[in-house]
Design a protein around this motif. Sequence first.
Motif, PDB file in Angstrom:
ATOM      1  N   LEU A 159      43.431  58.779  82.983  1.00 59.28           N
ATOM      2  CA  LEU A 159      44.894  58.869  83.045  1.00 59.28           C
ATOM      3  C   LEU A 159      45.348  60.324  83.108  1.00 59.28           C
ATOM      4  O   LEU A 159      46.280  60.650  83.850  1.00 59.28           O
ATOM      5  CB  LEU A 159      45.514  58.168  81.827  1.00 59.28           C
ATOM      6  CG  LEU A 159      45.354  56.647  81.766  1.00 59.28           C
ATOM      7  CD1 LEU A 159      45.885  56.109  80.444  1.00 59.28           C
ATOM      8  CD2 LEU A 159      46.082  55.981  82.928  1.00 59.28           C
ATOM      9  N   LEU A 160      44.688  61.189  82.357  1.00 58.62           N
ATOM     10  CA  LEU A 160      45.029  62.611  82.398  1.00 58.62           C
ATOM     11  C   LEU A 160      44.798  63.177  83.796  1.00 58.62           C
ATOM     12  O   LEU A 160      45.597  63.963  84.304  1.00 58.62           O
ATOM     13  CB  LEU A 160      44.187  63.390  81.383  1.00 58.62           C
ATOM     14  CG  LEU A 160      44.587  63.269  79.910  1.00 58.62           C
ATOM     15  CD1 LEU A 160      43.572  63.992  79.031  1.00 58.62           C
ATOM     16  CD2 LEU A 160      45.981  63.820  79.674  1.00 58.62           C
ATOM     17  N   ALA A 161      43.699  62.757  84.420  1.00 61.11           N
ATOM     18  CA  ALA A 161      43.396  63.230  85.771  1.00 61.11           C
ATOM     19  C   ALA A 161      44.453  62.757  86.765  1.00 61.11           C
ATOM     20  O   ALA A 161      44.892  63.508  87.644  1.00 61.11           O
ATOM     21  CB  ALA A 161      42.012  62.743  86.196  1.00 61.11           C
ATOM     22  N   GLY A 183      50.209  65.544  72.395  1.00 59.87           N
ATOM     23  CA  GLY A 183      50.641  66.654  73.231  1.00 59.87           C
ATOM     24  C   GLY A 183      49.860  66.843  74.518  1.00 59.87           C
ATOM     25  O   GLY A 183      49.920  67.910  75.132  1.00 59.87           O
ATOM     26  N   LEU A 184      49.145  65.804  74.952  1.00 62.36           N
ATOM     27  CA  LEU A 184      48.355  65.917  76.180  1.00 62.36           C
ATOM     28  C   LEU A 184      49.148  65.494  77.413  1.00 62.36           C
ATOM     29  O   LEU A 184      48.815  65.887  78.534  1.00 62.36           O
ATOM     30  CB  LEU A 184      47.077  65.083  76.063  1.00 62.36           C
ATOM     31  CG  LEU A 184      46.161  65.482  74.887  1.00 62.36           C
ATOM     32  CD1 LEU A 184      44.982  64.537  74.772  1.00 62.36           C
ATOM     33  CD2 LEU A 184      45.681  66.906  75.061  1.00 62.36           C
ATOM     34  N   ALA A 193      48.746  69.882  81.234  1.00 59.51           N
ATOM     35  CA  ALA A 193      47.906  70.895  81.876  1.00 59.51           C
ATOM     36  C   ALA A 193      47.091  70.257  82.990  1.00 59.51           C
ATOM     37  O   ALA A 193      46.854  69.043  82.982  1.00 59.51           O
ATOM     38  CB  ALA A 193      46.981  71.552  80.852  1.00 59.51           C
ATOM     39  N   ALA A 194      46.667  71.075  83.925  1.00 63.92           N
ATOM     40  CA  ALA A 194      45.833  70.572  85.018  1.00 63.92           C
ATOM     41  C   ALA A 194      44.410  70.325  84.542  1.00 63.92           C
ATOM     42  O   ALA A 194      43.685  69.492  85.092  1.00 63.92           O
ATOM     43  CB  ALA A 194      45.835  71.569  86.179  1.00 63.92           C
ATOM     44  N   SER A 195      43.994  71.050  83.523  1.00 63.08           N
ATOM     45  CA  SER A 195      42.663  70.863  82.954  1.00 63.08           C
ATOM     46  C   SER A 195      42.676  71.246  81.475  1.00 63.08           C
ATOM     47  O   SER A 195      43.566  71.973  81.022  1.00 63.08           O
ATOM     48  CB  SER A 195      41.624  71.705  83.712  1.00 63.08           C
ATOM     49  OG  SER A 195      41.996  73.073  83.720  1.00 63.08           O
ATOM     50  N   TYR A 196      41.686  70.750  80.754  1.00 63.36           N
ATOM     51  CA  TYR A 196      41.632  70.951  79.310  1.00 63.36           C
ATOM     52  C   TYR A 196      40.245  71.437  78.895  1.00 63.36           C
ATOM     53  O   TYR A 196      39.234  71.037  79.478  1.00 63.36           O
ATOM     54  CB  TYR A 196      41.948  69.645  78.567  1.00 63.36           C
ATOM     55  CG  TYR A 196      43.318  69.075  78.889  1.00 63.36           C
ATOM     56  CD1 TYR A 196      44.414  69.355  78.080  1.00 63.36           C
ATOM     57  CD2 TYR A 196      43.509  68.276  80.012  1.00 63.36           C
ATOM     58  CE1 TYR A 196      45.668  68.848  78.377  1.00 63.36           C
ATOM     59  CE2 TYR A 196      44.766  67.765  80.322  1.00 63.36           C
ATOM     60  CZ  TYR A 196      45.832  68.052  79.496  1.00 63.36           C
ATOM     61  OH  TYR A 196      47.082  67.554  79.795  1.00 63.36           O
ATOM     62  N   VAL A 197      40.220  72.293  77.880  1.00 65.26           N
ATOM     63  CA  VAL A 197      38.977  72.763  77.295  1.00 65.26           C
ATOM     64  C   VAL A 197      39.031  72.454  75.800  1.00 65.26           C
ATOM     65  O   VAL A 197      40.034  72.738  75.147  1.00 65.26           O
ATOM     66  CB  VAL A 197      38.794  74.282  77.493  1.00 65.26           C
ATOM     67  CG1 VAL A 197      37.536  74.758  76.782  1.00 65.26           C
ATOM     68  CG2 VAL A 197      38.714  74.623  78.971  1.00 65.26           C
ATOM     69  N   ILE A 198      37.961  71.867  75.285  1.00 66.93           N
ATOM     70  CA  ILE A 198      37.920  71.553  73.859  1.00 66.93           C
ATOM     71  C   ILE A 198      37.352  72.745  73.092  1.00 66.93           C
ATOM     72  O   ILE A 198      36.241  73.203  73.362  1.00 66.93           O
ATOM     73  CB  ILE A 198      37.080  70.293  73.590  1.00 66.93           C
ATOM     74  CG1 ILE A 198      37.750  69.079  74.249  1.00 66.93           C
ATOM     75  CG2 ILE A 198      36.918  70.052  72.089  1.00 66.93           C
ATOM     76  CD1 ILE A 198      36.979  67.787  74.090  1.00 66.93           C
TER      77      ILE A 198
END
Length: 213
Positions: free
Chosen positions: A24-26, A60-61, A82-87
């Motif tokens: 879904l985020l993608a 908040g994603l 955001a377009a991409s996420y880093v943990i």
Amino acid sequence: MLDVTVIEDPEAAAVSLDPIRARLLAELAAGPASAAMLAGQVGLPRQKVNYHLKTLERHGLVELAGERRKGNVTERLMRATAASYVISPLALAAVQPDPDRFRDQLSARWLLALGARLVRDVGQLITGAAKARKRLATYALDGEVRFASAAERAAFIQELTAGVTALIRKYDAPDTEGGRDHRIVVAVHPTLKQNEPTEQTKLTEQTEQTELE
């Protein structure tokens, strides 16, 4: 929408790692969409998609991009933050890598620990700068070089170390009042070939082959 953002909260990290929510985020990184629109794209009932969207929004994603009327229903259009996420390693704070635990300039695992600390520190700096509404001053250099031999690579490392060390000695002013410390990280590692499978991919393929046999 930000180009990339760092996830520091453990619960938000767990939420983002769910395969359905990651999908879904993608989809939402490509543009705003409603639960009904996403349902057709991911092959799930609208109610199920809406549940996942609310969870992502709570952490908040994703965020509200707007609303639209469709018949007697008002649809909420959501978008990824955001377009991409880093943990960040902060999501696993108790077991996050500590580069100060051991120092080995030729260790790939120490390089990984340095990279993890870089993600953690820069993520926190970005968060602080955003809250203060200030610009964060950073610099990065990325490039590739092909060495003709292992000896050439060793010579390059020696010159690089000497050059960076000389610059640090030249500009380091530890006793200057009002100065600010900066961390310098320089890394050299083999380039990952295009379409080269990762170790996890190789392991998955081996497991699937074993099951078929």
